[in-house]
Design a protein around this motif. Structure first.
Motif, PDB file in Angstrom:
ATOM      1  N   MET A  55       0.835  -1.192   0.000  1.00  0.00           N
ATOM      2  CA  MET A  55       0.000   0.000   0.000  1.00  0.00           C
ATOM      3  C   MET A  55       0.875   1.250   0.000  1.00  0.00           C
ATOM      4  N   LEU A  56       0.526   2.202  -0.874  1.00  0.00           N
ATOM      5  CA  LEU A  56       1.341   3.396  -1.041  1.00  0.00           C
ATOM      6  C   LEU A  56       0.798   4.610  -0.292  1.00  0.00           C
ATOM      7  N   LYS A  57      -0.525   4.724  -0.200  1.00  0.00           N
ATOM      8  CA  LYS A  57      -1.088   5.939   0.391  1.00  0.00           C
ATOM      9  C   LYS A  57      -2.530   5.694   0.821  1.00  0.00           C
ATOM     10  N   ILE A  58      -2.929   6.359   1.916  1.00  0.00           N
ATOM     11  CA  ILE A  58      -4.313   6.358   2.366  1.00  0.00           C
ATOM     12  C   ILE A  58      -4.845   7.785   2.257  1.00  0.00           C
ATOM     13  N   TYR A  59      -6.044   7.919   1.693  1.00  0.00           N
ATOM     14  CA  TYR A  59      -6.680   9.226   1.554  1.00  0.00           C
ATOM     15  C   TYR A  59      -7.891   9.245   2.496  1.00  0.00           C
ATOM     16  N   GLY A  60      -7.705   9.798   3.672  1.00  0.00           N
ATOM     17  CA  GLY A  60      -8.740   9.784   4.701  1.00  0.00           C
ATOM     18  C   GLY A  60      -9.302  11.164   4.958  1.00  0.00           C
ATOM     19  N   GLY A  61     -10.639  11.277   4.982  1.00  0.00           N
ATOM     20  CA  GLY A  61     -11.256  12.578   5.204  1.00  0.00           C
ATOM     21  C   GLY A  61     -12.764  12.555   5.087  1.00  0.00           C
ATOM     22  N   HIS A  62     -13.307  11.504   4.498  1.00  0.00           N
ATOM     23  CA  HIS A  62     -14.761  11.377   4.405  1.00  0.00           C
ATOM     24  C   HIS A  62     -15.328  10.943   5.753  1.00  0.00           C
ATOM     25  N   GLY A  63     -16.582  11.313   5.991  1.00  0.00           N
ATOM     26  CA  GLY A  63     -17.235  10.978   7.248  1.00  0.00           C
ATOM     27  C   GLY A  63     -18.084   9.731   7.180  1.00  0.00           C
ATOM     28  N   ASN A  64     -18.071   9.049   6.033  1.00  0.00           N
ATOM     29  CA  ASN A  64     -18.849   7.828   5.872  1.00  0.00           C
ATOM     30  C   ASN A  64     -18.228   7.024   4.736  1.00  0.00           C
ATOM     31  N   GLU A  65     -18.893   5.951   4.337  1.00  0.00           N
ATOM     32  CA  GLU A  65     -18.369   5.077   3.285  1.00  0.00           C
ATOM     33  C   GLU A  65     -18.002   5.850   2.015  1.00  0.00           C
ATOM     34  N   VAL A  66     -16.880   5.496   1.411  1.00  0.00           N
ATOM     35  CA  VAL A  66     -16.520   6.016   0.087  1.00  0.00           C
ATOM     36  C   VAL A  66     -17.117   5.055  -0.941  1.00  0.00           C
ATOM     37  N   LEU A  67     -18.008   5.565  -1.786  1.00  0.00           N
ATOM     38  CA  LEU A  67     -18.757   4.714  -2.709  1.00  0.00           C
ATOM     39  C   LEU A  67     -18.180   4.700  -4.122  1.00  0.00           C
ATOM     40  N   ASP A  68     -17.339   5.684  -4.447  1.00  0.00           N
ATOM     41  CA  ASP A  68     -16.689   5.673  -5.764  1.00  0.00           C
ATOM     42  C   ASP A  68     -15.492   6.618  -5.742  1.00  0.00           C
ATOM     43  N   ALA A  69     -14.542   6.346  -6.625  1.00  0.00           N
ATOM     44  CA  ALA A  69     -13.365   7.206  -6.784  1.00  0.00           C
ATOM     45  C   ALA A  69     -12.861   7.074  -8.213  1.00  0.00           C
ATOM     46  N   ALA A  70     -12.189   8.126  -8.696  1.00  0.00           N
ATOM     47  CA  ALA A  70     -11.632   8.113 -10.051  1.00  0.00           C
ATOM     48  C   ALA A  70     -10.366   8.949 -10.073  1.00  0.00           C
ATOM     49  N   GLY A  71      -9.449   8.594 -10.962  1.00  0.00           N
ATOM     50  CA  GLY A  71      -8.201   9.327 -11.099  1.00  0.00           C
ATOM     51  C   GLY A  71      -8.246  10.297 -12.255  1.00  0.00           C
ATOM     52  N   SER A  72      -7.490  11.401 -12.140  1.00  0.00           N
ATOM     53  CA  SER A  72      -7.385  12.356 -13.244  1.00  0.00           C
ATOM     54  C   SER A  72      -6.497  11.763 -14.335  1.00  0.00           C
ATOM     55  N   ASN A  73      -6.614  12.293 -15.545  1.00  0.00           N
ATOM     56  CA  ASN A  73      -5.872  11.737 -16.677  1.00  0.00           C
ATOM     57  C   ASN A  73      -4.358  11.882 -16.527  1.00  0.00           C
ATOM     58  N   ASP A  74      -3.908  12.892 -15.797  1.00  0.00           N
ATOM     59  CA  ASP A  74      -2.467  13.049 -15.584  1.00  0.00           C
ATOM     60  C   ASP A  74      -1.985  12.365 -14.305  1.00  0.00           C
ATOM     61  N   ASN A  75      -2.890  11.627 -13.653  1.00  0.00           N
ATOM     62  CA  ASN A  75      -2.566  10.843 -12.446  1.00  0.00           C
ATOM     63  C   ASN A  75      -2.157  11.687 -11.245  1.00  0.00           C
ATOM     64  N   SER A  76      -2.421  12.992 -11.286  1.00  0.00           N
ATOM     65  CA  SER A  76      -1.991  13.847 -10.178  1.00  0.00           C
ATOM     66  C   SER A  76      -3.062  14.004  -9.105  1.00  0.00           C
ATOM     67  N   GLN A  77      -4.321  13.697  -9.475  1.00  0.00           N
ATOM     68  CA  GLN A  77      -5.414  13.901  -8.530  1.00  0.00           C
ATOM     69  C   GLN A  77      -6.364  12.715  -8.525  1.00  0.00           C
ATOM     70  N   ILE A  78      -7.111  12.608  -7.421  1.00  0.00           N
ATOM     71  CA  ILE A  78      -8.185  11.633  -7.279  1.00  0.00           C
ATOM     72  C   ILE A  78      -9.431  12.391  -6.863  1.00  0.00           C
ATOM     73  N   ILE A  79     -10.581  11.982  -7.408  1.00  0.00           N
ATOM     74  CA  ILE A  79     -11.867  12.514  -6.964  1.00  0.00           C
ATOM     75  C   ILE A  79     -12.640  11.371  -6.331  1.00  0.00           C
ATOM     76  N   SER A  80     -13.288  11.641  -5.209  1.00  0.00           N
ATOM     77  CA  SER A  80     -14.029  10.598  -4.494  1.00  0.00           C
ATOM     78  C   SER A  80     -15.386  11.122  -4.064  1.00  0.00           C
ATOM     79  N   GLY A  81     -16.354  10.198  -3.980  1.00  0.00           N
ATOM     80  CA  GLY A  81     -17.695  10.527  -3.523  1.00  0.00           C
ATOM     81  C   GLY A  81     -18.096   9.588  -2.410  1.00  0.00           C
ATOM     82  N   SER A  82     -18.861  10.100  -1.455  1.00  0.00           N
ATOM     83  CA  SER A  82     -19.119   9.350  -0.241  1.00  0.00           C
ATOM     84  C   SER A  82     -20.586   9.393   0.167  1.00  0.00           C
ATOM     85  N   ALA A  83     -20.939   8.442   1.033  1.00  0.00           N
ATOM     86  CA  ALA A  83     -22.269   8.461   1.646  1.00  0.00           C
ATOM     87  C   ALA A  83     -22.451   9.664   2.558  1.00  0.00           C
TER      88      ALA A  83
END
Length: 255
Positions: A1-29
């Motif tokens: 495991m390389l990295k944990i992205y913690g900050g949501h207050g409930n389940e993370v239901l989906d995530a996607a990476g940007s085309n240049d791999n520099s960012q991640i977008i996530s959506g949560s309950a």
């Protein structure tokens, strides 16, 4: 495991990476969308606007816009380059929750539990809708952009002509039991894939509709997440607490 992205207050239901791999977008309950810096793990933006949990998120091709679908029946479009906290546009034509989103350079494709797929033509400001007849779990474009692969809760994956709405193929045999089980298409456009409640990754020949392979991920546990590589015939599957990567470039039919 390389990295944990913690900050949501409930389940993370989906995530996607940007085309240049520099960012991640996530959506949560927790009803929020968060964008993250991949290298540092720090949250960049926290966006709120949905009235219920977020089921699916995507970037546009330039990764300047985020798109989120929710249990509140809406799709929200976010300008990630500005400081604006409100969505720039809300798509509210669905009558039930949004389960899946795909984005091209000029279209947003959505699948909803109201049994319809909707294709928003951003350039021409037009909405195209097709009634499928069963709650939709996932939608995907074929590589040439002319057809749509639709996975639904009636244990069926369908191939739909994008422009006419005609059903070109039907793929059967797997079980979904009203659970959110994803389907997908290999980069070569030769094979249709789907998860199942039995823990198998099902693979059909796109043209004939025949089952050519069943890959066992887990035994009797739901295989719900299926993600294909954009260029290679490689598949990532997730079930319970296990993620597997499959090389499926040379599929031979099961005897």
């Amino acid at each position: 495991m390389l990295k944990i992205y913690g900050g949501h207050g409930n389940e993370v239901l989906d995530a996607a990476g940007s085309n240049d791999n520099s960012q991640i977008i996530s959506g949560s309950a927790d009803k929020s969308v968060i964008t993250w810096d991949v290298s540092t793990g720090a949250p960049l933006r926290r966006l709120r606007g949905h009235a219920s949990g977020i089921t699916c998120v995507k970037y546009n091709e330039e990764s300047s816009v985020g798109i989120s679908g929710s249990l509140d029946n809406t799709v929200m479009i976010w300008d990630l380059k500005s400081r604006r906290q409100e969505p720039v546009q809300i798509l509210n034509q669905a009558k039930d929750c949004i389960n899946s989103i795909q984005v091209t350079d000029h279209e947003i494709l959505t699948g909803s539990v109201d049994c319809s797929i909707r294709r928003y033509d951003i350039r021409n400001r037009k909405l195209h809708s097709d009634f499928i007849g069963a709650p939709i779990m996932s939608v995907n474009y074929t590589s040439d952009g002319q057809c749509i692969v639709v996975g639904s809760s009636d244990d069926t994956v369908r191939l739909i002509d994008k422009n006419t709405g005609e059903m070109l193929g039907e793929y059967l045999g797997h079980k979904t039991e009203d659970l959110n089980v994803e389907s997908a298409l290999l980069a070569s456009d030769n094979h249709i894939l789907s998860g199942s409640v039995t823990g198998e990754l099902w693979c059909w020949d796109l043209v004939s509709g025949k089952v050519v392979k069943r890959f066992e991920h887990t035994i009797k546990k739901v295989l719900n997440s299926v993600s294909t590589h954009p260029v290679k015939d490689v598949v990532l599957t997730a079930s319970v607490n296990t993620i597997k990567l499959w090389e499926v470039s040379e599929i031979k039919e099961d005897s």
